[in-house]
Structures are given as C-alpha cells and as structure tokens.
Design an enzyme around this catalytic site. Sequence first.
Site, PDB file in Angstrom:
ATOM      1  N   PRO A   9      18.812  76.595 -42.274  1.00 50.50           N
ATOM      2  CA  PRO A   9      17.446  76.111 -42.468  1.00 50.50           C
ATOM      3  C   PRO A   9      16.754  75.693 -41.173  1.00 50.50           C
ATOM      4  O   PRO A   9      17.364  75.120 -40.280  1.00 50.50           O
ATOM      5  CB  PRO A   9      17.612  74.911 -43.410  1.00 50.50           C
ATOM      6  CG  PRO A   9      19.022  74.495 -43.288  1.00 50.50           C
ATOM      7  CD  PRO A   9      19.798  75.732 -42.949  1.00 50.50           C
ATOM      8  N   ASN A  10      15.489  76.040 -41.131  1.00 51.61           N
ATOM      9  CA  ASN A  10      14.551  75.688 -40.065  1.00 51.61           C
ATOM     10  C   ASN A  10      14.778  76.430 -38.759  1.00 51.61           C
ATOM     11  O   ASN A  10      13.982  76.288 -37.835  1.00 51.61           O
ATOM     12  CB  ASN A  10      14.514  74.173 -39.829  1.00 51.61           C
ATOM     13  CG  ASN A  10      14.065  73.438 -41.057  1.00 51.61           C
ATOM     14  OD1 ASN A  10      13.042  73.778 -41.647  1.00 51.61           O
ATOM     15  ND2 ASN A  10      14.823  72.448 -41.473  1.00 51.61           N
ATOM     16  N   ARG A  17       9.454  74.522 -33.361  1.00 51.61           N
ATOM     17  CA  ARG A  17      10.032  73.237 -33.760  1.00 51.61           C
ATOM     18  C   ARG A  17      10.705  72.537 -32.577  1.00 51.61           C
ATOM     19  O   ARG A  17      11.647  73.062 -31.991  1.00 51.61           O
ATOM     20  CB  ARG A  17      11.059  73.481 -34.858  1.00 51.61           C
ATOM     21  CG  ARG A  17      11.782  72.230 -35.290  1.00 51.61           C
ATOM     22  CD  ARG A  17      12.870  72.546 -36.303  1.00 51.61           C
ATOM     23  NE  ARG A  17      13.604  71.328 -36.611  1.00 51.61           N
ATOM     24  CZ  ARG A  17      14.891  71.298 -36.851  1.00 51.61           C
ATOM     25  NH1 ARG A  17      15.594  72.398 -36.857  1.00 51.61           N
ATOM     26  NH2 ARG A  17      15.479  70.157 -37.118  1.00 51.61           N
ATOM     27  N   TYR A  22      15.206  72.239 -28.853  1.00 46.39           N
ATOM     28  CA  TYR A  22      15.697  73.578 -29.169  1.00 46.39           C
ATOM     29  C   TYR A  22      15.226  74.667 -28.212  1.00 46.39           C
ATOM     30  O   TYR A  22      15.644  75.812 -28.340  1.00 46.39           O
ATOM     31  CB  TYR A  22      15.295  73.945 -30.602  1.00 46.39           C
ATOM     32  CG  TYR A  22      15.874  72.998 -31.623  1.00 46.39           C
ATOM     33  CD1 TYR A  22      17.220  73.033 -31.941  1.00 46.39           C
ATOM     34  CD2 TYR A  22      15.082  72.053 -32.258  1.00 46.39           C
ATOM     35  CE1 TYR A  22      17.765  72.152 -32.866  1.00 46.39           C
ATOM     36  CE2 TYR A  22      15.610  71.173 -33.191  1.00 46.39           C
ATOM     37  CZ  TYR A  22      16.945  71.227 -33.484  1.00 46.39           C
ATOM     38  OH  TYR A  22      17.482  70.354 -34.394  1.00 46.39           O
ATOM     39  N   ASN A  73      25.301  79.135 -37.362  1.00 45.60           N
ATOM     40  CA  ASN A  73      24.564  77.916 -37.063  1.00 45.60           C
ATOM     41  C   ASN A  73      23.979  77.495 -38.404  1.00 45.60           C
ATOM     42  O   ASN A  73      22.938  77.994 -38.819  1.00 45.60           O
ATOM     43  CB  ASN A  73      23.464  78.158 -36.031  1.00 45.60           C
ATOM     44  CG  ASN A  73      22.717  76.889 -35.674  1.00 45.60           C
ATOM     45  OD1 ASN A  73      22.786  75.890 -36.387  1.00 45.60           O
ATOM     46  ND2 ASN A  73      21.974  76.940 -34.581  1.00 45.60           N
ATOM     47  N   ALA A  76      21.023  72.016 -40.627  1.00 46.99           N
ATOM     48  CA  ALA A  76      21.276  70.746 -41.312  1.00 46.99           C
ATOM     49  C   ALA A  76      22.394  70.847 -42.352  1.00 46.99           C
ATOM     50  O   ALA A  76      23.048  69.840 -42.651  1.00 46.99           O
ATOM     51  CB  ALA A  76      19.998  70.238 -41.967  1.00 46.99           C
ATOM     52  N   HIS A  79      25.939  69.325 -41.847  1.00 44.08           N
ATOM     53  CA  HIS A  79      26.234  67.919 -42.096  1.00 44.08           C
ATOM     54  C   HIS A  79      26.191  67.539 -43.575  1.00 44.08           C
ATOM     55  O   HIS A  79      26.469  66.394 -43.917  1.00 44.08           O
ATOM     56  CB  HIS A  79      25.236  67.045 -41.326  1.00 44.08           C
ATOM     57  CG  HIS A  79      24.915  67.589 -39.976  1.00 44.08           C
ATOM     58  ND1 HIS A  79      25.838  67.608 -38.944  1.00 44.08           N
ATOM     59  CD2 HIS A  79      23.798  68.173 -39.490  1.00 44.08           C
ATOM     60  CE1 HIS A  79      25.274  68.167 -37.879  1.00 44.08           C
ATOM     61  NE2 HIS A  79      24.050  68.517 -38.187  1.00 44.08           N
ATOM     62  N   ASP A  86      33.411  76.029 -47.938  1.00 44.23           N
ATOM     63  CA  ASP A  86      34.263  76.589 -48.998  1.00 44.23           C
ATOM     64  C   ASP A  86      34.160  78.114 -49.018  1.00 44.23           C
ATOM     65  O   ASP A  86      35.166  78.810 -49.163  1.00 44.23           O
ATOM     66  CB  ASP A  86      33.892  76.023 -50.364  1.00 44.23           C
ATOM     67  CG  ASP A  86      34.453  74.632 -50.608  1.00 44.23           C
ATOM     68  OD1 ASP A  86      35.207  74.115 -49.748  1.00 44.23           O
ATOM     69  OD2 ASP A  86      34.119  74.052 -51.663  1.00 44.23           O
ATOM     70  N   GLU A  97      31.371  78.021 -35.135  1.00 47.37           N
ATOM     71  CA  GLU A  97      30.213  77.181 -35.435  1.00 47.37           C
ATOM     72  C   GLU A  97      29.403  77.003 -34.148  1.00 47.37           C
ATOM     73  O   GLU A  97      29.963  76.638 -33.115  1.00 47.37           O
ATOM     74  CB  GLU A  97      30.717  75.823 -35.941  1.00 47.37           C
ATOM     75  CG  GLU A  97      29.654  74.809 -36.205  1.00 47.37           C
ATOM     76  CD  GLU A  97      30.238  73.460 -36.634  1.00 47.37           C
ATOM     77  OE1 GLU A  97      29.470  72.487 -36.645  1.00 47.37           O
ATOM     78  OE2 GLU A  97      31.450  73.367 -36.948  1.00 47.37           O
ATOM     79  N   HIS A  99      25.748  75.445 -32.331  1.00 51.92           N
ATOM     80  CA  HIS A  99      24.554  74.594 -32.382  1.00 51.92           C
ATOM     81  C   HIS A  99      23.828  74.720 -31.060  1.00 51.92           C
ATOM     82  O   HIS A  99      24.463  74.651 -29.992  1.00 51.92           O
ATOM     83  CB  HIS A  99      24.925  73.127 -32.644  1.00 51.92           C
ATOM     84  CG  HIS A  99      25.619  72.939 -33.938  1.00 51.92           C
ATOM     85  ND1 HIS A  99      24.948  72.981 -35.139  1.00 51.92           N
ATOM     86  CD2 HIS A  99      26.928  72.774 -34.222  1.00 51.92           C
ATOM     87  CE1 HIS A  99      25.833  72.820 -36.112  1.00 51.92           C
ATOM     88  NE2 HIS A  99      27.032  72.708 -35.588  1.00 51.92           N
ATOM     89  N   ILE A 100      22.537  74.892 -31.115  1.00 46.67           N
ATOM     90  CA  ILE A 100      21.728  75.028 -29.909  1.00 46.67           C
ATOM     91  C   ILE A 100      21.728  73.725 -29.121  1.00 46.67           C
ATOM     92  O   ILE A 100      21.882  73.719 -27.907  1.00 46.67           O
ATOM     93  CB  ILE A 100      20.300  75.479 -30.277  1.00 46.67           C
ATOM     94  CG1 ILE A 100      20.354  76.904 -30.830  1.00 46.67           C
ATOM     95  CG2 ILE A 100      19.358  75.374 -29.084  1.00 46.67           C
ATOM     96  CD1 ILE A 100      19.064  77.397 -31.451  1.00 46.67           C
ATOM     97  N   ARG A 106      22.863  63.358 -30.320  1.00 48.26           N
ATOM     98  CA  ARG A 106      21.710  63.136 -31.190  1.00 48.26           C
ATOM     99  C   ARG A 106      22.018  62.061 -32.227  1.00 48.26           C
ATOM    100  O   ARG A 106      22.927  61.271 -32.058  1.00 48.26           O
ATOM    101  CB  ARG A 106      21.313  64.472 -31.825  1.00 48.26           C
ATOM    102  CG  ARG A 106      20.895  65.476 -30.730  1.00 48.26           C
ATOM    103  CD  ARG A 106      20.337  66.742 -31.249  1.00 48.26           C
ATOM    104  NE  ARG A 106      19.140  66.488 -32.045  1.00 48.26           N
ATOM    105  CZ  ARG A 106      18.663  67.354 -32.919  1.00 48.26           C
ATOM    106  NH1 ARG A 106      19.253  68.507 -33.109  1.00 48.26           N
ATOM    107  NH2 ARG A 106      17.583  67.084 -33.601  1.00 48.26           N
ATOM    108  N   ARG A 110      24.340  63.559 -37.359  1.00 47.93           N
ATOM    109  CA  ARG A 110      24.631  64.911 -36.852  1.00 47.93           C
ATOM    110  C   ARG A 110      26.018  65.006 -36.204  1.00 47.93           C
ATOM    111  O   ARG A 110      26.442  66.077 -35.798  1.00 47.93           O
ATOM    112  CB  ARG A 110      23.573  65.346 -35.844  1.00 47.93           C
ATOM    113  CG  ARG A 110      22.198  65.494 -36.436  1.00 47.93           C
ATOM    114  CD  ARG A 110      21.216  66.049 -35.415  1.00 47.93           C
ATOM    115  NE  ARG A 110      19.846  65.848 -35.835  1.00 47.93           N
ATOM    116  CZ  ARG A 110      19.164  66.675 -36.620  1.00 47.93           C
ATOM    117  NH1 ARG A 110      19.736  67.765 -37.080  1.00 47.93           N
ATOM    118  NH2 ARG A 110      17.912  66.409 -36.947  1.00 47.93           N
TER     119      ARG A 110
END
Length: 147
Positions: A9-10, A17, A22, A73, A76, A79, A86, A97, A99-100, A106, A110
């Site tokens: 998401p996002n 954003r 980011y 990635n 949200a 978390h 699963d 995994e 993350h930018i 943060r 997070r």
Amino acid sequence: MKILIINGPNLNLLGVREPEIYGNLTLQSIEQSVRLEFEKQAEIIFFQSNSEGEIVDKIQDSLKMNVNAIVINAGAYTHTSIAIPDALSGVKIPFIEVHISNTFAREEFRHHSYLSSKATAVIAGLGAHGYSAAVQYFIQKLREKNV
C-alpha cells in the site's frame, strides 16, 4: 529465472508521498530501472496493490508462475499483516523484505515486522537501490545453485 517484486500500500505514490523520506523516484521509474539493469539475467515481474488480499493472491499465484524468488516491500502491511507472511511461508519461495527507508530510524510501530523472521534477508534504508540489491542477491544465489 523469474523474480517477483511485490509492492504494498501507498507505494504507488512514490515520488509524491513524503519525498524527504522516500525520495523523488516514482514506482514506475524504479521498475524501469530494475528491469533495464537485469533484463538479460532474469525475468522481473512487478506487482503493486493497496489490498492485502490481492497481495496474498499474487504470492499464491507465484507457484503457478514458476517464480524462483520474491522481493517484497509490504509497506504498512509489514507491521500489521499476518496473512502475508503466512502466504509467503505457504509457497516456500525464498523472499527478501525491502524497505526504502530505514524503518528502525522511524516511528516505534515500524520497528516490528511480521515478515523478517521468515525472510532470507531484510534490506532497509538503501532507497530504491534496495530492490536492485535484492534482485542481484537472488540472481547470484540461483546461479550458484544451478552451476
């Protein structure tokens, strides 16, 4: 060799954003850059969704797609989601995994990831380069496996 890159998401709002966190690159420009960098070495498949269920469906579809590795990635959902890790455990495809931003620098919420304990590796804080680093790792590992 097929590598699936999933964005949650996002992440479709990259470039708009919070560029101070980011960066200014759009998701489309990151996709284009990664495809160009690795076009001769692997088939890179990109997917983005704001929906947890669609992400779970894509992870499950990765079996039918004969995907060798996943870069995710989860945004949200990293978390909050139990369904995504699963699904990743269920398909038994190695994943990294990404993350930018450095999630540990943060907000406190997070700092916990539901994916990390099952991931081959976690890359956080390298900006868009984290995607390339993850893909490069899998290309190298998959080549070593097939030598």
